[in-house]
Design a protein around this motif. Structure first.
Motif, PDB file in Angstrom:
ATOM      1  N   LYS A  49       0.872  -1.181   0.000  1.00  0.00           N
ATOM      2  CA  LYS A  49       0.000   0.000   0.000  1.00  0.00           C
ATOM      3  C   LYS A  49       0.908   1.229   0.000  1.00  0.00           C
ATOM      4  CE  LYS A  49      -4.035   1.826   2.450  1.00  0.00           C
ATOM      5  NZ  LYS A  49      -4.895   1.885   1.264  1.00  0.00           N
ATOM      6  N   GLY A  50       0.460   2.293  -0.672  1.00  0.00           N
ATOM      7  CA  GLY A  50       1.331   3.471  -0.754  1.00  0.00           C
ATOM      8  C   GLY A  50       0.668   4.717  -0.205  1.00  0.00           C
TER       9      GLY A  50
ATOM     10  N   GLY B  18       2.016   3.274  -4.047  1.00  0.00           N
ATOM     11  CA  GLY B  18       0.954   4.227  -4.360  1.00  0.00           C
ATOM     12  C   GLY B  18       0.279   3.843  -5.658  1.00  0.00           C
ATOM     13  N   ILE B  19      -0.383   4.801  -6.270  1.00  0.00           N
ATOM     14  CA  ILE B  19      -1.146   4.490  -7.484  1.00  0.00           C
ATOM     15  C   ILE B  19      -0.933   5.569  -8.540  1.00  0.00           C
ATOM     16  CG2 ILE B  19      -3.245   5.571  -6.534  1.00  0.00           C
ATOM     17  CD1 ILE B  19      -4.803   3.248  -7.975  1.00  0.00           C
ATOM     18  N   PHE B  20      -0.825   5.116  -9.791  1.00  0.00           N
ATOM     19  CA  PHE B  20      -0.763   6.022 -10.937  1.00  0.00           C
ATOM     20  C   PHE B  20      -2.027   5.786 -11.738  1.00  0.00           C
ATOM     21  CE2 PHE B  20      -0.073   6.366 -15.507  1.00  0.00           C
ATOM     22  CZ  PHE B  20       0.369   7.670 -15.629  1.00  0.00           C
ATOM     23  N   LEU B  21      -2.741   6.857 -12.061  1.00  0.00           N
ATOM     24  CA  LEU B  21      -3.961   6.649 -12.846  1.00  0.00           C
ATOM     25  C   LEU B  21      -4.034   7.600 -14.036  1.00  0.00           C
ATOM     26  CD1 LEU B  21      -6.859   7.988 -10.588  1.00  0.00           C
ATOM     27  CD2 LEU B  21      -4.760   7.173  -9.578  1.00  0.00           C
TER      28      LEU B  21
ATOM     29  N   GLN C  77      -0.713  -4.350  -8.994  1.00  0.00           N
ATOM     30  CA  GLN C  77      -1.813  -4.693  -9.900  1.00  0.00           C
ATOM     31  C   GLN C  77      -1.961  -3.609 -10.964  1.00  0.00           C
ATOM     32  OE1 GLN C  77      -5.510  -6.562  -8.537  1.00  0.00           O
ATOM     33  NE2 GLN C  77      -5.167  -5.572  -6.561  1.00  0.00           N
ATOM     34  N   ALA C  78      -2.649  -3.958 -12.034  1.00  0.00           N
ATOM     35  CA  ALA C  78      -2.970  -2.985 -13.090  1.00  0.00           C
ATOM     36  C   ALA C  78      -4.364  -3.307 -13.607  1.00  0.00           C
ATOM     37  CB  ALA C  78      -1.937  -3.073 -14.209  1.00  0.00           C
ATOM     38  N   PHE C  79      -5.214  -2.266 -13.665  1.00  0.00           N
ATOM     39  CA  PHE C  79      -6.645  -2.444 -13.926  1.00  0.00           C
ATOM     40  C   PHE C  79      -7.072  -1.366 -14.915  1.00  0.00           C
ATOM     41  CE2 PHE C  79     -10.964  -1.241 -12.124  1.00  0.00           C
ATOM     42  CZ  PHE C  79     -11.638  -2.386 -12.541  1.00  0.00           C
TER      43      PHE C  79
ATOM     44  N   ASP D 255      -3.976  -0.440  -3.087  1.00  0.00           N
ATOM     45  CA  ASP D 255      -4.524   0.802  -3.662  1.00  0.00           C
ATOM     46  C   ASP D 255      -5.343   0.504  -4.923  1.00  0.00           C
ATOM     47  OD1 ASP D 255      -3.442   2.586  -1.715  1.00  0.00           O
ATOM     48  OD2 ASP D 255      -1.480   2.318  -2.637  1.00  0.00           O
ATOM     49  N   VAL D 256      -4.828  -0.405  -5.753  1.00  0.00           N
ATOM     50  CA  VAL D 256      -5.581  -0.745  -6.973  1.00  0.00           C
ATOM     51  C   VAL D 256      -6.841  -1.527  -6.591  1.00  0.00           C
ATOM     52  CG1 VAL D 256      -5.488  -1.914  -9.225  1.00  0.00           C
ATOM     53  CG2 VAL D 256      -3.489  -0.669  -8.391  1.00  0.00           C
ATOM     54  N   GLU D 257      -6.742  -2.326  -5.527  1.00  0.00           N
ATOM     55  CA  GLU D 257      -7.901  -3.082  -5.061  1.00  0.00           C
ATOM     56  C   GLU D 257      -9.056  -2.117  -4.733  1.00  0.00           C
ATOM     57  OE1 GLU D 257      -7.549  -6.254  -5.447  1.00  0.00           O
ATOM     58  OE2 GLU D 257      -9.515  -6.767  -4.647  1.00  0.00           O
ATOM     59  N   GLU D 258      -8.728  -0.984  -4.135  1.00  0.00           N
ATOM     60  CA  GLU D 258      -9.772  -0.008  -3.760  1.00  0.00           C
ATOM     61  C   GLU D 258     -10.493   0.538  -4.979  1.00  0.00           C
ATOM     62  OE1 GLU D 258      -8.885   3.291  -1.128  1.00  0.00           O
ATOM     63  OE2 GLU D 258      -7.666   1.939   0.104  1.00  0.00           O
TER      64      GLU D 258
END
Ligand code: FDP
Length: 341
Positions: free
Chosen positions: A208-209, A263-266, A297-299, A326-329
């Protein structure tokens, strides 16, 4: 890292030695992948040098412009593309090349043909070139299964069929991050040796980030799950601290930070761009491959990114990638949206 000890290291794991070690696990291997990779590495070294010299040499001008000597200048991304195409064709190991710079795929002539297909963006983040922000090369590698005449179908494959993927970031140092499907490793160019040295073995993304990375200027056009997710990052209701926002606007640099710090990149879909902005074959897939290999993960907003089957070589897709939790969320928010309909 003990930098003093590092300065006197005598046992250097270069990228070639690393890949040869990997290759020795497969006695049937003929070294073709190692040869292909050495040509990609050559392209990266060339582009790195060109990027470093760009300000001085005025390589950053528009294609077709002339320099003070009256010579025609090539724009850096045009030059990088030429270098990679020539290096890949001359490796004798490729059959199809798909580059962000070229509208059509390149089919390698029979006499120089091998079994690998390389999809790549020779210089991603090009709007950042003129101000010296980190930019990079992204690549993914497929292999054709038998000796049939190669067709576009050989590259219009889901990302999970890639054999390897990576990127090279031209920043304060030149870093090449590679996965051949057995984890992720990072190599830094030692300019005095001209060699990429293993500096980041077995990269694992934090579960998690604390950082989210998105172009918030597009917020008014986002769909509900993306808007809700970013709201949660800023105003968490579970007592956790808000996340920090970091957005460079250069995919390689944003993804590299995400991989190392978590963390997450979107880059989501929005009303103006229903498929987002980033290209499936040479941006979304390679980065998703690396994220999964590092434990993240990547979604796409609908499915696992690597399951996507592209129909066109320059197709785009929304993408959410990074730390597993984070991607799970964001996946949960999209699932709730589908259920609510
Ligand atoms: P650029 O337009 O500078 O080439 O796909 C290209 C890309 O950069 C990515 O590197 C980057 O993540 C994204 O576009 C930035 O897009 P926005 O300017 O719309 O945020």
């Amino acid at each position: 890292m003990d930098h003093e000890a590092d300065a006197y290291r005598t046992d250097l794991m270069t990228i070639t030695r690393f890949v040869l070690n990997e290759q020795s696990k497969y006695p049937e291997s003929r070294g073709d992948f190692t040869i292909l990779l050495s040509h990609i590495v050559l392209g990266c070294k060339f582009v790195c040098t060109a990027v470093n010299k760009a300000g001085l040499a005025k390589l950053i001008g528009l294609a077709g412009e002339t320099n003070v000597q009256g010579e025609e200048q090539k724009k850096l991304d045009v030059l990088s593309n030429e270098v990679f195409v020539k290096a890949l064709v001359s490796s004798g190991r490729t059959c199809i090349l798909v580059s962000e710079e070229d509208e059509e795929a390149t089919f390698v002539e029979r006499s120089k043909r091998g079994r690998y297909c390389v999809v790549f963006d020779p210089l991603d983040g090009s709007s950042n070139i003129d101000c010296g922000v980190s930019i990079g090369t992204i690549f993914g590698i497929y292999m054709v299964k038998d000796d049939h005449e190669p067709t576009l179908d050989d590259v219009l494959q889901p990302g999970k069929h890639m054999l390897a993927a990576g990127y090279c970031m031209y920043g304060s140092s030149c870093t090449l991050v590679l996965s051949t499907g057995e984890g992720v490793n990072g190599f830094t160019l030692d300019p005095s040796l001209g060699e990429f040295i293993l500096t980041h073995p077995d990269i694992k993304i934090p579960k998690k980030g604390k950082i989210y990375s998105v172009n918030e200027g597009n917020a008014k056009n986002w769909d509900a799950p993306t808007a809700k997710y970013v709201e949660k990052c800023k105003f968490p209701k579970d007592g956790s601290s808000p996340k920090s926002l970091r957005y460079i606007g250069s995919m390689v640099a944003d993804v590299h930070r995400t991989l190392l710090y978590g963390g997450i990149f979107l880059y989501p879909a929005d009303k103006k761009s229903p498929n987002g902005k980033l290209r499936v074959l040479y941006e979304v897939f390679p980065m998703s491959f690396l994220m999964e290999q590092a434990g993240g993960q990547a979604f796409t907003g609908k499915q696992r990114a690597l399951d996507l089957i592209p129909e066109k070589i320059h197709e785009r897709s929304p993408i959410f990638l990074g730390s597993y939790d984070d991607v799970e969320e964001i996946k949960e928010l999209y699932a709730a949206e589908v259920k609510g309909k």
